[in-house]
Motif scaffolding. Structure first.
Motif, short mmCIF file in Angstrom:
data_model
loop_
_atom_site.label_atom_id
_atom_site.label_comp_id
_atom_site.label_asym_id
_atom_site.label_seq_id
_atom_site.Cartn_x
_atom_site.Cartn_y
_atom_site.Cartn_z
N ARG A 259 0.84 -1.21 0.00
CA ARG A 259 0.00 0.00 0.00
C ARG A 259 0.87 1.26 0.00
NH1 ARG A 259 -5.15 1.99 0.66
NH2 ARG A 259 -5.12 4.12 1.42
N LEU B 276 2.20 1.84 -3.41
CA LEU B 276 1.12 2.29 -4.30
C LEU B 276 0.78 3.75 -4.04
CD1 LEU B 276 -0.46 0.89 -6.52
CD2 LEU B 276 -2.12 0.13 -4.82
N GLN B 277 0.75 4.13 -2.78
CA GLN B 277 0.45 5.52 -2.42
C GLN B 277 1.50 6.47 -3.00
OE1 GLN B 277 -1.71 4.89 1.94
NE2 GLN B 277 0.37 5.66 1.87
N VAL B 278 2.76 6.10 -2.84
CA VAL B 278 3.85 6.96 -3.32
C VAL B 278 3.74 7.12 -4.84
CG1 VAL B 278 6.36 7.08 -3.64
CG2 VAL B 278 5.41 6.45 -1.40
N PHE C 196 5.98 12.25 -1.79
CA PHE C 196 4.77 11.86 -1.08
C PHE C 196 4.52 12.78 0.13
CE2 PHE C 196 2.37 9.26 1.98
CZ PHE C 196 1.24 9.04 1.20
N VAL D 229 -6.07 4.66 -5.02
CA VAL D 229 -5.20 3.68 -4.36
C VAL D 229 -6.04 2.56 -3.76
CG1 VAL D 229 -3.65 3.31 -2.39
CG2 VAL D 229 -3.28 5.24 -3.93
N GLU E 33 -5.74 -1.29 -4.88
CA GLU E 33 -5.45 -2.35 -3.90
C GLU E 33 -6.43 -3.49 -4.07
OE1 GLU E 33 -5.58 -0.29 -0.13
OE2 GLU E 33 -3.48 -0.76 0.16
#
Lengths: 242, 219
Positions: free
Chosen positions: A77, A80-82, B58, B72, B76
């Protein structure tokens, strides 16, 4: 840059002739990577967010695949976020200039999702950013192609949340033509001058940076070259506009 | 370098400075300050800049408030589910078609000729959006009607379902690697109804009917 002939309707996750096998560079990268990508039996080491932030896209995707293979939900996760956050604003800003406001966020999600998922489905997508840009251009072209075939779906009550003009190039051909004009202006330059323009105009770095990177380039020369390029780009844009 | 700065250059520099400071300037507001060739030049320059812009660093706070978070969550679900990119694609197609999930389910059930079993159709459709329903079990008839409702084609829905390969057999549905963490909006939660899962959707043998065949039987 997509010439007119390549503006075919691109289906979601369509298979391209050049996909299906990893290229040599990505194989090398995977072999040198400390974590084996396809073997969940080897140890996976989660990395902190600030380390992931520094990874190139391709390594970040490889890490995401490793995390997924190892069943490390949190690590996957975070990666994926980055990746998604890092590209979201860029894609949204580009689409805002090209598409009506009410379709921008959905299209941005679709573009990023396509780019990421296609890299998971065995497609060799090469450099991620270039692949993302290709998908983005095709999405814009597809939007206008679809719109020309169907009735308008714009909201009847306008879009008060995002006031602003409609896109300047409100059709696929106009968008591609603008990109081709930029390419044409760049193509007229010799290699070192072209690199200078890339650095100063398109990467928004300083002339000092450019002079440090390009041999025998002085600030005065840099200024003149950039200025001539801007004048030429303007001429080409005006010619192209009729 | 003593020439006065043009409007195009001034706006270009301002946009880039704001963007690189981490905010999200709307390029349309900058373009609105110009007309004609000036506007076209600025648009070309901003697009070329964004085309080459590196990934942003980020920022957890900005991410939490960004639509990127919902993406996201959907990704997922796709990566952890068994239905390829359906968790990403189906909700977005539905939103693009401006149709609520309850309305879509109602129309789908009616067109399938099972309007009296709308709740069961809702449960299966929910499983499709969650990525917990095996795509090969979903019949062409369902996909044709669904595609019609959301403005796409059965082939594109099949392609999306095949976009990702599950990590390993049997490791997807009930054993999903990822869990949805975003809080759905009220409309979604209302439309969603009670949680559905393949186990909940699949009828006991004595309750097995045409709806199960449509969503589980393939063809």
């Amino acid at each position: 840059m997509l010439p007119h002939g390549q503006l075919e309707n691109v289906h979601y996750f369509s298979q391209r002739p050049d996909v299906g096998k990893p290229d040599a560079a990505s194989l090398d990268q995977r072999q040198n990577h400390p974590i084996a990508c396809d073997s969940p039996t080897l140890a996976f080491r989660p990395r902190p967010e600030h380390e992931l932030d520094r990874l190139p896209d391709e390594e970040l995707l490889a890490y995401l695949r490793d995390a997924r293979a190892a069943g490390d939900t949190d690590a996957a996760r975070t990666a994926l976020q980055v990746l998604v956050f890092g590209h979201w604003s860029i894609v949204v800003a580009r689409l805002r200039m090209k598409l009506p406001a009410h379709v921008v966020e959905d299209t941005a999600g679709d573009v990023i999702a396509r780019a990421i998922t296609s890299s998971f489905s065995g497609e060799s997508v090469g450099e991620f950013k270039a692949w993302l840009n290709t998908i983005l251009r095709r999405a814009i072209a597809d939007f206008y192609r679809e719109r020309s075939r169907t009735i308008a779906t714009d909201p009847l009550d306008g879009d008060d949340e995002h006031p602003g003009p409609e896109p300047t190039t409100a059709n696929a051909a106009g968008y591609v033509e603008t990109q081709m004009v930029i390419q044409a202006a760049l193509d007229e330059l010799r290699q070192d001058h072209r690199r200078l323009v890339e650095i100063v105009v398109f990467e928004a770095r300083s002339a000092a940076d450019a002079c440090a990177e390009i041999e025998d380039m002085t600030p005065d020369n840099a200024y003149q070259i950039v200025r001539r390029f801007r004048v030429r780009l303007r001429e080409l844009l005006e010619d192209d506009n009729g | 370098m003593g020439e006065p700065m043009s409007d195009v250059e001034r706006l270009r520099e301002r946009f880039i400075a704001e963007f690189e400071a981490g905010s999200e300037p709307d390029p349309r507001a900058y373009l609105a300050e110009l007309d004609g060739a000036d506007r076209r030049e600025l648009e070309a320059l901003l697009d070329a800049y964004l085309d080459r812009a590196p990934r942003r660093t980020f920022d957890a706070t900005a991410f939490a408030a960004s639509p990127a978070r919902a993406l996201v969550d959907d990704l997922e679900q796709s990566l952890g589910g068994q239905a390829g990119a359906w968790p990403v694609v189906l909700p977005r197609l539905r939103q693009a078609a401006r149709i609520k999930r309850t309305d879509l389910v109602r129309q789908l059930a009616a067109r399938l000729g099972v309007a009296d079993r709308e709740a069961k159709v809702a449960s299966y459709y929910h499983a499709m959006e969650q990525g917990t329903l095996e795509p090969s079990g979903v019949s062409d008839r369902v996909l044709d009607l669904l595609a019609e409702l959301v403005g796409t084609t059965r082939e594109r829905l099949r392609e999306a379902a095949e976009a990702l390969t599950p990590r390993s057999p049997g490791q997807a549905a009930g054993d999903a690697l990822f869990a949805r963490t975003a809080i759905p909006d009220l409309e979604s939660r209302t439309a969603m109804g009670p949680p559905a899962s393949p186990a909940a959707a699949e009828a006991a043998p004595e309750d097995h009917d045409e709806v199960d065949d449509l969503f589980l039987g393939g063809g």
